[in-house]
Design a protein around this motif. Structure first.
Motif, PDB file in Angstrom:
ATOM      1  N   ASN A 327     -10.066   0.915  22.603  1.00  0.00           N
ATOM      2  CA  ASN A 327     -10.060   1.895  23.698  1.00  0.00           C
ATOM      3  C   ASN A 327     -10.027   3.340  23.201  1.00  0.00           C
ATOM      4  N   ASP A 329     -12.284   5.375  22.508  1.00  0.00           N
ATOM      5  CA  ASP A 329     -13.235   6.265  23.166  1.00  0.00           C
ATOM      6  C   ASP A 329     -12.644   6.898  24.426  1.00  0.00           C
ATOM      7  N   SER A 330     -11.732   6.191  25.113  1.00  0.00           N
ATOM      8  CA  SER A 330     -11.123   6.760  26.326  1.00  0.00           C
ATOM      9  C   SER A 330     -10.305   8.008  25.995  1.00  0.00           C
ATOM     10  N   TYR A 333     -12.751  10.811  25.112  1.00  0.00           N
ATOM     11  CA  TYR A 333     -13.371  11.394  26.317  1.00  0.00           C
ATOM     12  C   TYR A 333     -12.374  12.275  27.073  1.00  0.00           C
ATOM     13  N   ARG A 377     -18.685   0.935  21.766  1.00  0.00           N
ATOM     14  CA  ARG A 377     -18.099   2.069  22.478  1.00  0.00           C
ATOM     15  C   ARG A 377     -18.110   3.341  21.622  1.00  0.00           C
ATOM     16  N   TYR A 381     -20.094   6.903  22.167  1.00  0.00           N
ATOM     17  CA  TYR A 381     -19.415   8.193  22.106  1.00  0.00           C
ATOM     18  C   TYR A 381     -20.139   9.149  21.156  1.00  0.00           C
TER      19      TYR A 381
END
Length: 444
Positions: A327, A329-330, A333, A377, A381
């Motif tokens: 996770n 990339d969350s 971001y 992912r 990104y």
């Protein structure tokens, strides 16, 4: 080309040279002294005793110790000490490379390095960079952390002993339940007590002597914002008018920032407040238990507002393990969204560090299906991030992750990870699947 120009040219082309042993001293919470925080070994006296504050050593004693002199000599002559293995792994995005970028344009530092080499690697100047971890005092028990760096983990290890009668630890981390009473590491009895040195008067006097000549002061922990030594040191530097010449790096878990602390930042030449955040939302809450994303993100946004002052920088330092890689990339971001809002980032908004210890949390140990998802992912990104476009070289950190994800996994090591997590979750009365759904099936 004079001798300084020649030295600089040699340094730039060297595959081993690092400036940090020539400019910096670092401590860990146990008071051991070493060239930098990435140095994984322990500097020692001839008798094998660690060089450290609790052994009666001062900053001056460590600065020209035989151990540090040999590190300087080896790195200058093409020999990489085993304790520098993290920088070997990280390659072009390593701290060694960072030191070259920082100091290869600094004529003063180049001259000091030249004089030190000519003096058989004994420095006639004092360290200009001091990196301090005054204690393990902390309010969190992060899954990847250890009792040396967190008083809460030390406390939890004691609770596990009370519950199970005996446990095995490695590098200050819980490994498994043991049928041998107490805490054992390598068959030796082990104590959770962490020696305290931050209130040592000799250390304080030694710090005061170095303060006028310091250019960089770094604090980590534990959690520096709750350590009396840190605030005492920052106020001392401000009150004695040294702050205008000093850059501060301070790592915080961002659970405990207050306005009085934040307003100190603007008084320094530069103040880089480093947010130790590893995940977005519930991934953060699990990996840095028991922090709460709502409070951490609120503090992050407030701290970032101080970047309206040109001398203040906020950097997110992300420790990447198999807990957060899927996770990651969350979180990236989230930082991406913050970068679009004033004040804007002028330098790298985040840095990435890969877990080396414990081995069972390395991202290469992730099952193949989850590796593929992580790669997908992170690749997306890379292709869509404006930050990656704006800050050259930062993509190297993502490529480092992708490279590690392509290494073979070891299912037996992953089993060790699962066993540890199940016991810790039970003790903490939580479940990893509720925080990191992608890992839920692995824990059925």
């Amino acid at each position: 080309m004079d001798h300084i120009d020649q030295l600089r040219d040699d340094i730039i082309n060297s595959k081993t040279f690092c400036f940090y042993p020539f400019v910096q001293l670092s401590t860990n919470p146990s008071g051991h002294l070493k060239p930098c925080c990435y140095y994984s070994g322990t500097m020692k006296h001839h008798n094998g005793k660690p060089i450290g504050i609790l052994s009666g050593d001062t900053f001056a004693d460590a600065w020209n110790s035989d151990s540090l002199v040999n590190v300087r000599k080896n790195l200058h002559n093409g020999v990489i000490p085993e304790a520098c293995n993290i920088c070997v792994r990280d390659g072009d995005v390593s701290m060694r490379k960072r030191s070259i970028k920082e100091y290869s344009y600094d004529h003063k530092t180049l001259t000091q390095v030249y004089d030190t080499i000519q003096n058989n690697y004994y420095a006639m100047h004092s360290p200009s960079y001091l990196e301090l971890k005054p204690s393990n005092l902390c309010n969190l028990k992060c899954v990847m952390c250890n009792s040396y760096d967190s008083s809460q983990i030390a406390k939890e290890l004691g609770e596990l002993v009370d519950k199970f009668g005996g446990i095995t630890v490695s590098n200050g981390r819980f490994i498994e339940i043991s049928n041998v009473p107490g805490i054992k590491e390598n068959n030796n009895t082990w104590s959770t007590e962490q020696p305290e040195w931050s209130d040592n008067e000799e250390v304080w006097e030694s710090f005061k002597k170095l303060a006028p000549g310091l250019e960089v002061l770094s604090f980590a922990g534990g959690e520096p914002t709750i350590m009396p030594f840190v605030l005492k040191a920052l106020h001392y530097i401000v009150d004695n008018d040294y702050a205008k010449n000093i850059t501060v790096f301070l790592s915080s878990n961002f659970t405990n920032l207050n306005k009085n602390f934040l307003e100190l930042m603007v008084k320094f030449k530069k103040f880089e407040l480093i947010a130790s955040i590893d995940g977005f939302d519930k991934v953060n809450d699990y990996s840095r238990f028991p922090s709460k994303w709502k409070q951490v993100s609120k503090n992050y946004i407030e701290a970032k507002s101080y970047m309206k002052h040109s001398n203040v920088k906020i950097l997110t330092n992300i420790t990447v393990s198999l807990l957060n890689i899927v996770n990651l990339d969350s979180l990236l971001y989230f930082i991406e969204e913050q970068s679009k809002q004033y004040p804007y980032f002028k330098e790298w908004p985040y840095n990435i560090n890969l877990i080396m210890v414990p081995v069972d949390q390395q991202i290469s140990m992730l099952p193949p299906k989850l590796k593929d998802l992580s790669i997908q992912r992170l690749t997306t990104y890379l292709e869509t991030s404006q930050i990656i476009k704006d800050f050259p070289g930062l993509d190297g950190k993502i490529h480092l992750l992708l490279h590690e994800l392509k290494k073979p996994n070891d299912p037996e090591v992953f089993k060790i990870f699962k066993q540890r997590i199940k016991i810790l979750d039970e003790h903490r009365e939580i479940s990893i699947g509720d925080y990191i759904p992608e890992l839920k099936d692995e824990f059925k």
